[in-house]
Design a protein around this motif. Sequence first.
Motif, PDB file in Angstrom:
ATOM      1  N   ASP A   1       0.778  -1.435   0.011  1.00  0.00           N
ATOM      2  CA  ASP A   1      -0.045   0.011  -0.076  1.00  0.00           C
ATOM      3  C   ASP A   1       0.770   1.242  -0.052  1.00  0.00           C
ATOM      4  OD1 ASP A   1      -2.509   1.468   0.578  1.00  0.00           O
ATOM      5  OD2 ASP A   1      -1.655   2.060   2.213  1.00  0.00           O
ATOM      6  N   LEU A   2       2.020   1.063   0.712  1.00  0.00           N
ATOM      7  CA  LEU A   2       2.887   2.290   0.911  1.00  0.00           C
ATOM      8  C   LEU A   2       3.373   2.456  -0.497  1.00  0.00           C
ATOM      9  CD1 LEU A   2       4.715   1.697   3.986  1.00  0.00           C
ATOM     10  CD2 LEU A   2       3.006   3.440   3.711  1.00  0.00           C
ATOM     11  N   ALA A   3       3.763   1.542  -1.333  1.00  0.00           N
ATOM     12  CA  ALA A   3       4.295   1.665  -2.780  1.00  0.00           C
ATOM     13  C   ALA A   3       3.345   2.310  -3.624  1.00  0.00           C
ATOM     14  CB  ALA A   3       4.832   0.417  -3.126  1.00  0.00           C
ATOM     15  N   SER A   4       2.108   1.900  -3.519  1.00  0.00           N
ATOM     16  CA  SER A   4       0.943   2.286  -4.348  1.00  0.00           C
ATOM     17  C   SER A   4       0.973   3.954  -4.107  1.00  0.00           C
ATOM     18  CB  SER A   4      -0.293   1.656  -4.333  1.00  0.00           C
ATOM     19  OG  SER A   4      -1.116   2.241  -4.830  1.00  0.00           O
ATOM     20  N   ARG A   5       0.956   4.333  -2.880  1.00  0.00           N
ATOM     21  CA  ARG A   5       0.775   5.771  -2.291  1.00  0.00           C
ATOM     22  C   ARG A   5       1.852   6.575  -2.848  1.00  0.00           C
ATOM     23  NH1 ARG A   5      -0.495   5.258   3.796  1.00  0.00           N
ATOM     24  NH2 ARG A   5       0.037   7.445   3.509  1.00  0.00           N
ATOM     25  N   ALA A   6       3.237   6.038  -3.027  1.00  0.00           N
ATOM     26  CA  ALA A   6       4.292   6.730  -3.194  1.00  0.00           C
ATOM     27  C   ALA A   6       4.403   7.086  -4.858  1.00  0.00           C
ATOM     28  CB  ALA A   6       5.617   5.894  -2.849  1.00  0.00           C
ATOM     29  N   SER A   7       3.567   6.287  -5.576  1.00  0.00           N
ATOM     30  CA  SER A   7       3.583   6.606  -7.059  1.00  0.00           C
ATOM     31  C   SER A   7       2.297   7.042  -7.896  1.00  0.00           C
ATOM     32  CB  SER A   7       3.973   5.368  -7.799  1.00  0.00           C
ATOM     33  OG  SER A   7       3.289   4.206  -7.390  1.00  0.00           O
ATOM     34  N   SER A   8       1.217   7.184  -6.802  1.00  0.00           N
ATOM     35  CA  SER A   8      -0.118   7.450  -7.557  1.00  0.00           C
ATOM     36  C   SER A   8      -0.539   8.877  -7.052  1.00  0.00           C
ATOM     37  CB  SER A   8      -1.155   6.603  -6.989  1.00  0.00           C
ATOM     38  OG  SER A   8      -1.073   6.936  -5.416  1.00  0.00           O
ATOM     39  N   ASN A   9      -1.240   9.491  -8.229  1.00  0.00           N
ATOM     40  CA  ASN A   9      -1.697  10.774  -8.019  1.00  0.00           C
ATOM     41  C   ASN A   9      -0.773  11.731  -7.770  1.00  0.00           C
ATOM     42  OD1 ASN A   9      -4.397   9.874  -8.435  1.00  0.00           O
ATOM     43  ND2 ASN A   9      -4.651   9.517  -6.117  1.00  0.00           N
ATOM     44  N   ASP A  10       0.247  11.760  -8.697  1.00  0.00           N
ATOM     45  CA  ASP A  10       1.571  12.729  -8.398  1.00  0.00           C
ATOM     46  C   ASP A  10       1.810  13.766  -9.752  1.00  0.00           C
ATOM     47  OD1 ASP A  10       4.079  13.924  -7.768  1.00  0.00           O
ATOM     48  OD2 ASP A  10       4.555  12.292  -6.507  1.00  0.00           O
ATOM     49  N   SER A  11       1.641  14.919  -9.615  1.00  0.00           N
ATOM     50  CA  SER A  11       1.925  15.637 -10.805  1.00  0.00           C
ATOM     51  C   SER A  11       3.299  15.669 -11.007  1.00  0.00           C
ATOM     52  CB  SER A  11       1.200  17.097 -10.489  1.00  0.00           C
ATOM     53  OG  SER A  11       1.940  17.521  -9.500  1.00  0.00           O
ATOM     54  N   PHE A  12       4.245  15.586 -10.421  1.00  0.00           N
ATOM     55  CA  PHE A  12       5.648  15.561 -10.758  1.00  0.00           C
ATOM     56  C   PHE A  12       5.744  14.589 -12.086  1.00  0.00           C
ATOM     57  CE2 PHE A  12       9.862  13.706 -10.765  1.00  0.00           C
ATOM     58  CZ  PHE A  12      10.643  14.992 -10.174  1.00  0.00           C
ATOM     59  N   TYR A  13       5.415  13.600 -12.040  1.00  0.00           N
ATOM     60  CA  TYR A  13       5.544  12.631 -13.342  1.00  0.00           C
ATOM     61  C   TYR A  13       4.754  13.320 -14.329  1.00  0.00           C
ATOM     62  CZ  TYR A  13       6.978   9.551  -9.479  1.00  0.00           C
ATOM     63  OH  TYR A  13       7.701   8.917  -8.461  1.00  0.00           O
ATOM     64  N   GLU A  14       3.760  13.629 -14.358  1.00  0.00           N
ATOM     65  CA  GLU A  14       2.943  14.236 -15.379  1.00  0.00           C
ATOM     66  C   GLU A  14       3.639  15.395 -15.934  1.00  0.00           C
ATOM     67  OE1 GLU A  14      -1.670  15.967 -16.451  1.00  0.00           O
ATOM     68  OE2 GLU A  14      -0.974  15.027 -14.424  1.00  0.00           O
ATOM     69  N   ASN A  15       4.073  16.382 -15.216  1.00  0.00           N
ATOM     70  CA  ASN A  15       4.921  17.559 -15.690  1.00  0.00           C
ATOM     71  C   ASN A  15       6.033  17.303 -16.311  1.00  0.00           C
ATOM     72  OD1 ASN A  15       2.994  19.123 -14.094  1.00  0.00           O
ATOM     73  ND2 ASN A  15       4.253  19.407 -12.264  1.00  0.00           N
ATOM     74  N   ARG A  16       6.539  16.197 -16.308  1.00  0.00           N
ATOM     75  CA  ARG A  16       7.703  15.626 -16.976  1.00  0.00           C
ATOM     76  C   ARG A  16       7.344  14.925 -18.147  1.00  0.00           C
ATOM     77  NH1 ARG A  16       8.980  17.505 -12.273  1.00  0.00           N
ATOM     78  NH2 ARG A  16      10.760  18.522 -11.701  1.00  0.00           N
ATOM     79  N   GLY A  17       5.973  14.685 -18.432  1.00  0.00           N
ATOM     80  CA  GLY A  17       5.703  13.802 -19.598  1.00  0.00           C
ATOM     81  C   GLY A  17       5.926  12.062 -19.397  1.00  0.00           C
ATOM     82  N   ILE A  18       6.085  12.021 -18.092  1.00  0.00           N
ATOM     83  CA  ILE A  18       6.238  10.740 -17.650  1.00  0.00           C
ATOM     84  C   ILE A  18       5.246   9.899 -16.931  1.00  0.00           C
ATOM     85  CG2 ILE A  18       7.576   9.029 -16.043  1.00  0.00           C
ATOM     86  CD1 ILE A  18       9.892  11.298 -16.536  1.00  0.00           C
TER      87      ILE A  18
ATOM     88  N   SER B   1       3.071   1.790 -12.176  1.00  0.00           N
ATOM     89  CA  SER B   1       3.077   0.689 -10.729  1.00  0.00           C
ATOM     90  C   SER B   1       4.658   0.956 -10.368  1.00  0.00           C
ATOM     91  CB  SER B   1       2.767  -0.524 -10.963  1.00  0.00           C
ATOM     92  OG  SER B   1       3.710  -1.402 -11.962  1.00  0.00           O
ATOM     93  N   LEU B   2       4.530   0.787  -8.852  1.00  0.00           N
ATOM     94  CA  LEU B   2       5.748   0.783  -8.104  1.00  0.00           C
ATOM     95  C   LEU B   2       5.612  -0.391  -7.273  1.00  0.00           C
ATOM     96  CD1 LEU B   2       7.667   3.657  -6.416  1.00  0.00           C
ATOM     97  CD2 LEU B   2       7.620   1.336  -5.337  1.00  0.00           C
ATOM     98  N   GLU B   3       6.560  -1.282  -7.310  1.00  0.00           N
ATOM     99  CA  GLU B   3       6.503  -2.548  -6.575  1.00  0.00           C
ATOM    100  C   GLU B   3       7.656  -2.766  -5.749  1.00  0.00           C
ATOM    101  OE1 GLU B   3       5.393  -5.924  -8.882  1.00  0.00           O
ATOM    102  OE2 GLU B   3       3.488  -4.944  -9.789  1.00  0.00           O
TER     103      GLU B   3
END
Length: 216
Positions: A119-136, A140-142
């Motif tokens: 659950d922590l891994a999922s929260r660390a990578s979801s709903n984050d504009s950081f990646y979207e702003n960089r075109g990425i 998933s993060l496992e």
Amino acid sequence: KHTGYGDGRGGTERAFFVPPEWEVVSLRWSRGRRREHRDLIIDCFDCRPQYMSFEFNTRTADNVELVLEGTFFWEVVDIPKMLQFTSDAPGDVCAHARSSFISLVSKVTLREFMDTFNDLASRASSNDSFYENRGIAVHSLEVTHYACADASTSAILEQIIMETTNRMNRLSKQASENEVALSQIQGKIAQAQGRAELDKIEQTQGVESAESAGVA
């Protein structure tokens, strides 16, 4: 502006000719599980989703240092954005995810981490504009493996894992035994009900036979 073959569906130019005296721009990306080397020359971008491994250290709220290993499933979805905001896409992904993960892990104890690391891994990578702003896009993060950085603590962790496994095995065994006992009880109840119905039928038949004999 370049000329070449465009994308008829969206109007975006997808293939082009490099004019004379121009050159292809190359990026220097980091590599390695900890992204410790930045010597990977990239001049052709693969925009297909792909896996990338990582490894970093973090500490729990009860001050246990952990070494986490895992994988990202990510892709470059907007090359112009990526070129505008970063020159090291995998390095940025790993650095930001590491920062997010460290922040989340620092708020839980080792026991809580063992129960909720997915659950922590999922929260660390979801709903984050950081990646979207960089075109990425990070799909998933496992976490595939974790261990204590300190050898003595690692031995304690192995003992905790073994005790947890044994407890789960005991609970599973107890559940199986309970199912068997319940099945036996249900069988005895069904058997008793069957006997009661049989006695009732035999009693009814006896009465009818007596009545028939009296009439005769």
